[in-house]
Design a protein around this motif. Structure first.
Motif, PDB file in Angstrom:
ATOM      1  N   ILE A  10       0.843  -1.206   0.000  1.00 53.33           N
ATOM      2  CA  ILE A  10       0.000   0.000   0.000  1.00 53.33           C
ATOM      3  C   ILE A  10       0.877   1.255   0.000  1.00 53.33           C
ATOM      4  N   ILE A  11       1.911   1.262   0.847  1.00 58.56           N
ATOM      5  CA  ILE A  11       2.809   2.424   0.898  1.00 58.56           C
ATOM      6  C   ILE A  11       3.483   2.625  -0.457  1.00 58.56           C
ATOM      7  N   ARG A  13       2.380   1.744  -3.397  1.00 62.81           N
ATOM      8  CA  ARG A  13       1.382   2.214  -4.361  1.00 62.81           C
ATOM      9  C   ARG A  13       1.081   3.695  -4.156  1.00 62.81           C
ATOM     10  N   ILE A  14       1.015   4.128  -2.905  1.00 62.81           N
ATOM     11  CA  ILE A  14       0.791   5.555  -2.629  1.00 62.81           C
ATOM     12  C   ILE A  14       1.942   6.374  -3.197  1.00 62.81           C
ATOM     13  N   HIS A  15       3.176   5.900  -3.017  1.00 69.81           N
ATOM     14  CA  HIS A  15       4.335   6.627  -3.544  1.00 69.81           C
ATOM     15  C   HIS A  15       4.361   6.662  -5.070  1.00 69.81           C
ATOM     16  N   ARG A  16       3.771   5.677  -5.717  1.00 64.53           N
ATOM     17  CA  ARG A  16       3.736   5.658  -7.186  1.00 64.53           C
ATOM     18  C   ARG A  16       2.586   6.472  -7.771  1.00 64.53           C
ATOM     19  N   LEU A  17       1.654   6.905  -6.939  1.00 64.29           N
ATOM     20  CA  LEU A  17       0.533   7.717  -7.410  1.00 64.29           C
ATOM     21  C   LEU A  17       1.044   9.087  -7.859  1.00 64.29           C
ATOM     22  N   ARG A  18       0.657   9.510  -9.039  1.00 64.77           N
ATOM     23  CA  ARG A  18       1.060  10.810  -9.568  1.00 64.77           C
ATOM     24  C   ARG A  18      -0.081  11.829  -9.393  1.00 64.77           C
ATOM     25  N   PRO A  19       0.251  13.079  -9.110  1.00 64.40           N
ATOM     26  CA  PRO A  19      -0.791  14.101  -8.974  1.00 64.40           C
ATOM     27  C   PRO A  19      -1.647  14.250 -10.232  1.00 64.40           C
ATOM     28  N   ASP A  20      -1.068  13.942 -11.400  1.00 74.54           N
ATOM     29  CA  ASP A  20      -1.809  14.091 -12.657  1.00 74.54           C
ATOM     30  C   ASP A  20      -2.412  12.769 -13.142  1.00 74.54           C
ATOM     31  N   ALA A  21      -2.444  11.751 -12.287  1.00 76.59           N
ATOM     32  CA  ALA A  21      -3.009  10.453 -12.692  1.00 76.59           C
ATOM     33  C   ALA A  21      -4.470  10.624 -13.085  1.00 76.59           C
ATOM     34  N   GLU A  22      -4.843  10.006 -14.192  1.00 76.79           N
ATOM     35  CA  GLU A  22      -6.229  10.096 -14.659  1.00 76.79           C
ATOM     36  C   GLU A  22      -7.072   9.027 -13.977  1.00 76.79           C
ATOM     37  N   ARG A  23      -8.252   9.426 -13.543  1.00 76.93           N
ATOM     38  CA  ARG A  23      -9.169   8.463 -12.909  1.00 76.93           C
ATOM     39  C   ARG A  23      -9.755   7.548 -13.978  1.00 76.93           C
ATOM     40  N   ARG A  24     -10.063   6.358 -13.568  1.00 77.95           N
ATOM     41  CA  ARG A  24     -10.687   5.391 -14.463  1.00 77.95           C
ATOM     42  C   ARG A  24     -12.200   5.379 -14.272  1.00 77.95           C
ATOM     43  N   TRP A  25     -12.661   5.886 -13.137  1.00 78.37           N
ATOM     44  CA  TRP A  25     -14.085   6.042 -12.851  1.00 78.37           C
ATOM     45  C   TRP A  25     -14.223   7.086 -11.745  1.00 78.37           C
ATOM     46  N   HIS A  93      -7.781  -1.842   3.911  1.00 78.63           N
ATOM     47  CA  HIS A  93      -7.088  -2.378   2.734  1.00 78.63           C
ATOM     48  C   HIS A  93      -8.002  -2.331   1.507  1.00 78.63           C
ATOM     49  N   LYS A  94      -9.242  -2.761   1.651  1.00 74.36           N
ATOM     50  CA  LYS A  94     -10.181  -2.732   0.519  1.00 74.36           C
ATOM     51  C   LYS A  94     -10.419  -1.299   0.040  1.00 74.36           C
ATOM     52  N   SER A 101      -6.550   1.682  -7.256  1.00 76.28           N
ATOM     53  CA  SER A 101      -6.882   1.076  -8.551  1.00 76.28           C
ATOM     54  C   SER A 101      -7.642   2.059  -9.431  1.00 76.28           C
ATOM     55  N   GLN A 102      -8.449   2.909  -8.809  1.00 78.07           N
ATOM     56  CA  GLN A 102      -9.221   3.919  -9.543  1.00 78.07           C
ATOM     57  C   GLN A 102      -8.289   4.805 -10.376  1.00 78.07           C
ATOM     58  N   PHE A 103      -7.066   5.001  -9.883  1.00 79.99           N
ATOM     59  CA  PHE A 103      -6.112   5.848 -10.588  1.00 79.99           C
ATOM     60  C   PHE A 103      -4.986   5.036 -11.233  1.00 79.99           C
ATOM     61  N   GLY A 104      -5.223   3.736 -11.430  1.00 84.19           N
ATOM     62  CA  GLY A 104      -4.284   2.898 -12.165  1.00 84.19           C
ATOM     63  C   GLY A 104      -3.020   2.543 -11.414  1.00 84.19           C
ATOM     64  N   VAL A 105      -3.030   2.660 -10.088  1.00 82.56           N
ATOM     65  CA  VAL A 105      -1.856   2.300  -9.296  1.00 82.56           C
ATOM     66  C   VAL A 105      -2.091   0.896  -8.752  1.00 82.56           C
ATOM     67  N   TRP A 106      -1.600  -0.087  -9.493  1.00 85.97           N
ATOM     68  CA  TRP A 106      -1.855  -1.498  -9.203  1.00 85.97           C
ATOM     69  C   TRP A 106      -0.754  -2.074  -8.331  1.00 85.97           C
ATOM     70  N   ALA A 107      -1.077  -3.166  -7.658  1.00 90.17           N
ATOM     71  CA  ALA A 107      -0.060  -3.920  -6.922  1.00 90.17           C
ATOM     72  C   ALA A 107       0.930  -4.479  -7.942  1.00 90.17           C
ATOM     73  N   LEU A 108       2.191  -4.527  -7.587  1.00 91.36           N
ATOM     74  CA  LEU A 108       3.226  -4.966  -8.527  1.00 91.36           C
ATOM     75  C   LEU A 108       3.348  -6.482  -8.620  1.00 91.36           C
TER      76      LEU A 108
END
Length: 111
Positions: A10-11, A13-25, A93-94, A101-108
């Protein structure tokens, strides 16, 4: 969330989240989503919530949540009522998985 591998994932994935990430929904921006998750963690840790849509990635809140462990003192959930630490861990966790996942940051990796 209390499992060390899950916590680290989770940590990461949070670090990989980009401020400009596009939402999927949905309607939130990635910054709003981070504020939403931070507010949920603050509630779970019995703290006051931050101003709406604070743009800060507060992974220390996740670390503090995990440090309490399943046997910690947990507040009542506003919708689900009393929950054990184990269920707070499942819920958080859920919740985090859904929004990351909404912003495309998936588990590796797949367990």
């Amino acid at each position: 969330m209390f499992d060390t591998t899950t916590h680290a994932e989770i940590i990461d994935r949070i670090h990989r989240l980009r401020p400009d990430a596009e939402r999927r929904w949905g309607q939130m921006t990635s910054s709003q989503m981070v504020a939403h998750l931070s507010d949920q963690m603050r509630h779970t840790l019995s703290e006051a919530t931050a101003p709406a849509f604070q743009v800060i990635c507060e992974t220390h809140l996740v670390d503090r949540f995990v440090a309490l462990g399943p046997a910690g003192e947990w507040p009542e959930h506003p919708m689900f009522g009393r929950m054990t630490g184990k269920y707070w861990g499942f819920f958080c966790h859920k919740h985090f998985n859904h929004h990351l996942s909404q912003f495309g940051v998936w588990a590796l990796h797949v367990r």
